[in-house]
Design a protein around this motif. Structure first.
Motif, PDB file in Angstrom:
ATOM      1  N   ALA A  27       0.831  -1.211   0.000  1.00 29.07           N
ATOM      2  CA  ALA A  27       0.000   0.000   0.000  1.00 29.07           C
ATOM      3  C   ALA A  27       0.862   1.256   0.000  1.00 29.07           C
ATOM      4  O   ALA A  27       0.557   2.227  -0.695  1.00 29.07           O
ATOM      5  N   ALA A  28       1.948   1.237   0.760  1.00 28.77           N
ATOM      6  CA  ALA A  28       2.850   2.394   0.785  1.00 28.77           C
ATOM      7  C   ALA A  28       3.468   2.622  -0.589  1.00 28.77           C
ATOM      8  O   ALA A  28       3.575   3.760  -1.047  1.00 28.77           O
ATOM      9  N   ALA A  29       3.843   1.543  -1.268  1.00 29.07           N
ATOM     10  CA  ALA A  29       4.407   1.680  -2.616  1.00 29.07           C
ATOM     11  C   ALA A  29       3.370   2.257  -3.575  1.00 29.07           C
ATOM     12  O   ALA A  29       3.685   3.122  -4.410  1.00 29.07           O
ATOM     13  N   MET A  30       2.121   1.808  -3.450  1.00 29.09           N
ATOM     14  CA  MET A  30       1.040   2.341  -4.282  1.00 29.09           C
ATOM     15  C   MET A  30       0.838   3.833  -4.011  1.00 29.09           C
ATOM     16  O   MET A  30       0.687   4.632  -4.940  1.00 29.09           O
ATOM     17  N   LEU A  31       0.841   4.198  -2.743  1.00 25.13           N
ATOM     18  CA  LEU A  31       0.652   5.591  -2.354  1.00 25.13           C
ATOM     19  C   LEU A  31       1.797   6.461  -2.858  1.00 25.13           C
ATOM     20  O   LEU A  31       1.564   7.549  -3.410  1.00 25.13           O
ATOM     21  N   VAL A  32       3.027   6.000  -2.697  1.00 23.99           N
ATOM     22  CA  VAL A  32       4.179   6.770  -3.170  1.00 23.99           C
ATOM     23  C   VAL A  32       4.122   6.939  -4.687  1.00 23.99           C
ATOM     24  O   VAL A  32       4.377   8.033  -5.209  1.00 23.99           O
ATOM     25  N   ALA A  33       3.763   5.877  -5.399  1.00 29.14           N
ATOM     26  CA  ALA A  33       3.659   5.976  -6.862  1.00 29.14           C
ATOM     27  C   ALA A  33       2.585   6.987  -7.251  1.00 29.14           C
ATOM     28  O   ALA A  33       2.805   7.843  -8.118  1.00 29.14           O
ATOM     29  N   GLY A  34       1.426   6.911  -6.617  1.00 27.65           N
ATOM     30  CA  GLY A  34       0.347   7.850  -6.916  1.00 27.65           C
ATOM     31  C   GLY A  34       0.726   9.279  -6.609  1.00 27.65           C
ATOM     32  O   GLY A  34       0.493  10.192  -7.416  1.00 27.65           O
ATOM     33  N   GLN A  35       1.340   9.493  -5.447  1.00 25.65           N
ATOM     34  CA  GLN A  35       1.749  10.837  -5.065  1.00 25.65           C
ATOM     35  C   GLN A  35       2.834  11.384  -6.001  1.00 25.65           C
ATOM     36  O   GLN A  35       2.853  12.569  -6.318  1.00 25.65           O
ATOM     37  N   SER A  36       3.723  10.503  -6.439  1.00 25.42           N
ATOM     38  CA  SER A  36       4.771  10.937  -7.372  1.00 25.42           C
ATOM     39  C   SER A  36       4.173  11.357  -8.705  1.00 25.42           C
ATOM     40  O   SER A  36       4.585  12.364  -9.285  1.00 25.42           O
ATOM     41  N   LEU A  37       3.196  10.593  -9.188  1.00 28.93           N
ATOM     42  CA  LEU A  37       2.542  10.962 -10.443  1.00 28.93           C
ATOM     43  C   LEU A  37       1.850  12.315 -10.318  1.00 28.93           C
ATOM     44  O   LEU A  37       1.943  13.153 -11.213  1.00 28.93           O
ATOM     45  N   VAL A  38       1.159  12.525  -9.204  1.00 32.74           N
ATOM     46  CA  VAL A  38       0.479  13.804  -8.983  1.00 32.74           C
ATOM     47  C   VAL A  38       1.513  14.930  -8.868  1.00 32.74           C
ATOM     48  O   VAL A  38       1.343  16.000  -9.449  1.00 32.74           O
ATOM     49  N   MET A  39       2.599  14.668  -8.153  1.00 34.24           N
ATOM     50  CA  MET A  39       3.612  15.699  -7.932  1.00 34.24           C
ATOM     51  C   MET A  39       4.279  16.117  -9.240  1.00 34.24           C
ATOM     52  O   MET A  39       4.518  17.303  -9.464  1.00 34.24           O
ATOM     53  N   PHE A  40       4.584  15.155 -10.114  1.00 30.97           N
ATOM     54  CA  PHE A  40       5.309  15.470 -11.338  1.00 30.97           C
ATOM     55  C   PHE A  40       4.399  15.795 -12.522  1.00 30.97           C
ATOM     56  O   PHE A  40       4.877  16.012 -13.631  1.00 30.97           O
ATOM     57  N   ALA A  41       3.092  15.874 -12.280  1.00 31.21           N
ATOM     58  CA  ALA A  41       2.171  16.281 -13.342  1.00 31.21           C
ATOM     59  C   ALA A  41       2.418  17.757 -13.656  1.00 31.21           C
ATOM     60  O   ALA A  41       2.976  18.499 -12.850  1.00 31.21           O
ATOM     61  N   ASP A  42       1.997  18.177 -14.817  1.00 29.40           N
ATOM     62  CA  ASP A  42       2.183  19.571 -15.230  1.00 29.40           C
ATOM     63  C   ASP A  42       1.069  20.419 -14.646  1.00 29.40           C
ATOM     64  O   ASP A  42      -0.100  20.118 -14.875  1.00 29.40           O
ATOM     65  N   PRO A  43       1.325  21.433 -13.864  1.00 27.73           N
ATOM     66  CA  PRO A  43       2.627  21.904 -13.418  1.00 27.73           C
ATOM     67  C   PRO A  43       3.127  21.076 -12.233  1.00 27.73           C
ATOM     68  O   PRO A  43       2.338  20.600 -11.416  1.00 27.73           O
ATOM     69  N   ILE A  44       4.439  20.944 -12.138  1.00 23.28           N
ATOM     70  CA  ILE A  44       5.043  20.175 -11.048  1.00 23.28           C
ATOM     71  C   ILE A  44       4.741  20.882  -9.728  1.00 23.28           C
ATOM     72  O   ILE A  44       4.864  22.094  -9.613  1.00 23.28           O
ATOM     73  N   THR A  45       4.327  20.093  -8.739  1.00 23.50           N
ATOM     74  CA  THR A  45       4.039  20.635  -7.407  1.00 23.50           C
ATOM     75  C   THR A  45       5.082  20.108  -6.432  1.00 23.50           C
ATOM     76  O   THR A  45       4.896  19.081  -5.795  1.00 23.50           O
ATOM     77  N   TRP A  46       6.191  20.835  -6.349  1.00 22.11           N
ATOM     78  CA  TRP A  46       7.297  20.418  -5.499  1.00 22.11           C
ATOM     79  C   TRP A  46       6.902  20.363  -4.024  1.00 22.11           C
ATOM     80  O   TRP A  46       7.545  19.672  -3.235  1.00 22.11           O
ATOM     81  N   THR A  47       5.843  21.070  -3.657  1.00 20.57           N
ATOM     82  CA  THR A  47       5.431  21.071  -2.257  1.00 20.57           C
ATOM     83  C   THR A  47       4.964  19.689  -1.805  1.00 20.57           C
ATOM     84  O   THR A  47       4.893  19.437  -0.605  1.00 20.57           O
ATOM     85  N   ARG A  48       4.643  18.794  -2.712  1.00 22.61           N
ATOM     86  CA  ARG A  48       4.274  17.423  -2.354  1.00 22.61           C
ATOM     87  C   ARG A  48       5.498  16.572  -2.045  1.00 22.61           C
ATOM     88  O   ARG A  48       5.366  15.457  -1.557  1.00 22.61           O
ATOM     89  N   GLY A  49       6.680  17.067  -2.354  1.00 27.49           N
ATOM     90  CA  GLY A  49       7.899  16.278  -2.197  1.00 27.49           C
ATOM     91  C   GLY A  49       8.121  15.777  -0.787  1.00 27.49           C
ATOM     92  O   GLY A  49       8.459  14.612  -0.576  1.00 27.49           O
ATOM     93  N   GLY A  50       7.933  16.639   0.187  1.00 26.01           N
ATOM     94  CA  GLY A  50       8.151  16.239   1.582  1.00 26.01           C
ATOM     95  C   GLY A  50       7.232  15.110   2.003  1.00 26.01           C
ATOM     96  O   GLY A  50       7.675  14.106   2.564  1.00 26.01           O
ATOM     97  N   GLY A  51       5.946  15.266   1.732  1.00 22.48           N
ATOM     98  CA  GLY A  51       4.989  14.221   2.095  1.00 22.48           C
ATOM     99  C   GLY A  51       5.255  12.915   1.364  1.00 22.48           C
ATOM    100  O   GLY A  51       5.182  11.830   1.950  1.00 22.48           O
TER     101      GLY A  51
END
Length: 133
Positions: free
Chosen positions: A77-101
């Motif tokens: 589940a953590a791997a799924m969450l990290v993958a999902g959050q990474s996709l959201v973070m690197f979508a255009d426009p990149i939201t670097w503020t998600r990096g910490g979480g």
């Protein structure tokens, strides 16, 4: 020491179960908007909830095999969450503020993976004793 460890593992299992319930009952808007469906968040929510519950049962019953299975669910589940959050973070426009979480999720996922790995040694030792008997 062992009692304290069991209590902390049980609390952690309850927290993962509750976190999973939150993802199932109230999937995050950003994830839902990004994927145009709440399905990914609901999926990792179910896996978190199941993992937390199975791990909790294994912790209370002292059945290492069950606890390890539950922790494996949490790792997945953590791997799924990290993958999902990474996709959201690197979508255009990149939201670097998600990096910490996202990195915090990854860190806790790695800690869970280490627990799963350590439980594997205990599981193999138990199996060797049973097989020898």
């Amino acid at each position: 020491m062992d009692r304290t460890s069991r209590v902390l593992r049980a609390i952690g299992s309850v927290v993962f179960t509750l976190a999973g319930a939150f993802y199932v009952l109230a999937p995050p808007n950003t994830t839902t908007n990004f994927f145009d469906t709440p399905a990914p968040a609901v999926m990792w929510g179910w896996v978190f909830a199941a993992g937390g519950l199975i791990s909790l049962i294994g912790t209370f019953t002292r059945v290492v095999h069950l606890e390890r299975l539950g922790v494996l669910f949490v790792v997945v589940a953590a791997a799924m969450l990290v993958a999902g959050q990474s996709l959201v973070m690197f979508a255009d426009p990149i939201t670097w503020t998600r990096g910490g979480g996202t990195l915090v999720y990854l860190g806790f996922g790695l800690w869970a993976f280490e627990r799963w790995w350590r439980l594997g040694r205990d599981e193999r030792a138990i199996n060797e004793i049973v097989d020898a008997g």
